[in-house]
Design an enzyme around this catalytic site. Structure first.
Site, PDB file in Angstrom:
ATOM      1  N   TYR A 139       0.860  -1.183   0.000  1.00 17.51           N
ATOM      2  CA  TYR A 139       0.000   0.000   0.000  1.00 17.51           C
ATOM      3  C   TYR A 139       0.895   1.231   0.000  1.00 17.51           C
ATOM      4  CZ  TYR A 139      -3.901   3.042   1.583  1.00 17.51           C
ATOM      5  OH  TYR A 139      -4.863   4.020   1.712  1.00 17.51           O
ATOM      6  N   LYS A 167      -1.231  -1.134  -4.228  1.00 18.29           N
ATOM      7  CA  LYS A 167      -2.347  -0.184  -4.126  1.00 18.29           C
ATOM      8  C   LYS A 167      -1.705   1.189  -4.106  1.00 18.29           C
ATOM      9  CE  LYS A 167      -6.186   1.312  -1.157  1.00 18.29           C
ATOM     10  NZ  LYS A 167      -5.877   2.730  -1.105  1.00 18.29           N
TER      11      LYS A 167
END
Length: 305
Positions: A139, A167
């Site tokens: 992330y 992400k």
């Protein structure tokens, strides 16, 4: 390597669901999960920023995931964010997530101390080792984490076969190109900033994970469909409308997630509670903007969906 197509499309970030005393509400978690199933989204990103994870205990985050999986297992792709600001708790959450059968775990880098890249890689690989049969997603949200995923760090993490992609919530859309190029066809990138869903998808994001999707899942599903059909003119109009709505969601005294929960109560009859301190709850002066955001969402659904 798992089948990456299960991650394509619209994956809302799941909201924290509290009872009237501010505790995790299993009933409201299950109701929100069913809401997303009924809307037809691809999956859910649980216990991330939208889930207020940094203000919750390990036990809270386990409880949320348990009740999401009770409803969604086998019906939605589930990504569970497991990062805590220490390795031990993160590994515990990763192990728990694998035991429940999630599709992937995800993690931001440790925050506050600015760790060198080798320490961040060691942290992520330790988390992944606690869920050795589960996909791992990095992330990247440098504006909040205080550290960015660099090409050199991503190359190091690509040595871990469980890493399936990123992400990417940096506001630089070119980062999607960079991570796609480095990862190749066996990895993917999720668009993070909701305001650039269209741009991110056109730059090669396989799907999106976003904190405002849940307030208006029909609109993001339609936007994704327009992109797939190549109707970019209508897609641009819809993205502009979505961005106007997001402008309302972030313009209140109360935190955006509190605003979204209030919008869902108006438009979908979903009561998810408030937000957890120190996030700011809504005040009476926020009510007109909340009503306006809810109205624009309803009108946009009528126009585009």
């Amino acid at each position: 390597m798992s089948d990456l197509t299960k991650y394509y499309g619209v994956i809302p970030a799941f909201y924290a669901c509290y009872d009237d005393e501010g505790n995790i509400s299993p009933e409201r978690v299950e109701a929100l999960t069913q809401f997303f199933i009924d809307k037809g989204v691809q999956g859910l990103y649980v216990n991330g920023s939208s889930g207020e994870c940094i203000y919750q205990s390990v036990a809270d985050r386990k409880l949320v995931l348990e009740h999401v999986m009770k409803v969604a297992k086998g019906k939605l792709t589930i990504i569970n964010h497991v990062a805590c600001n220490n390795t031990k708790d993160s590994m515990e959450l990763a192990k728990h997530a694998e035991e429940l059968g999630v599709d992937a775990i995800a993690a931001i880098p440790p925050i506050y101390f600015r760790l060198p890249e080798h320490a961040i890689a060691k942290y992520w690989n330790a988390i992944s080792s606690a869920a050795p049969n589960t996909d791992f997603i990095i992330y990247n949200i440098p504006q909040l984490a205080g550290v960015a995923l660099t090409p050199s760090l991503y190359r190091e993490m690509l040595k871990n076969d469980r890493v399936i992609g990123v992400k990417n919530s940096s506001m630089v859309v070119q980062d999607i190109e960079i991570f796609n190029t480095l990862g190749g066809p066996e990895r993917l990138v999720f668009n993070g900033p909701d305001e650039q869903f269209l741009g991110g998808r056109l730059m090669g994001a396989a799907g999106g994970i976003g904190g405002t999707y849940g307030a208006m899942p029909d609109l993001f599903l339609k936007l994704n469909d327009l992109i797939a059909k190549g109707d970019l003119e209508t897609a641009r109009e819809l993205q502009y409308t979505i961005n106007k709505i997001i402008g309302h969601l972030v313009s209140c005294h109360g935190n955006m997630y509190g605003v979204i929960k209030a919008v869902l109560k108006i438009n979908e009859n979903l009561d998810l509670g408030s937000v957890r301190s120190p996030l700011a709850p809504l005040v009476k002066e926020d009510e007109p903007l909340v009503e306006e955001a809810a109205r624009i969402i309803r009108e946009a659904k009528e126009r585009f969906c």
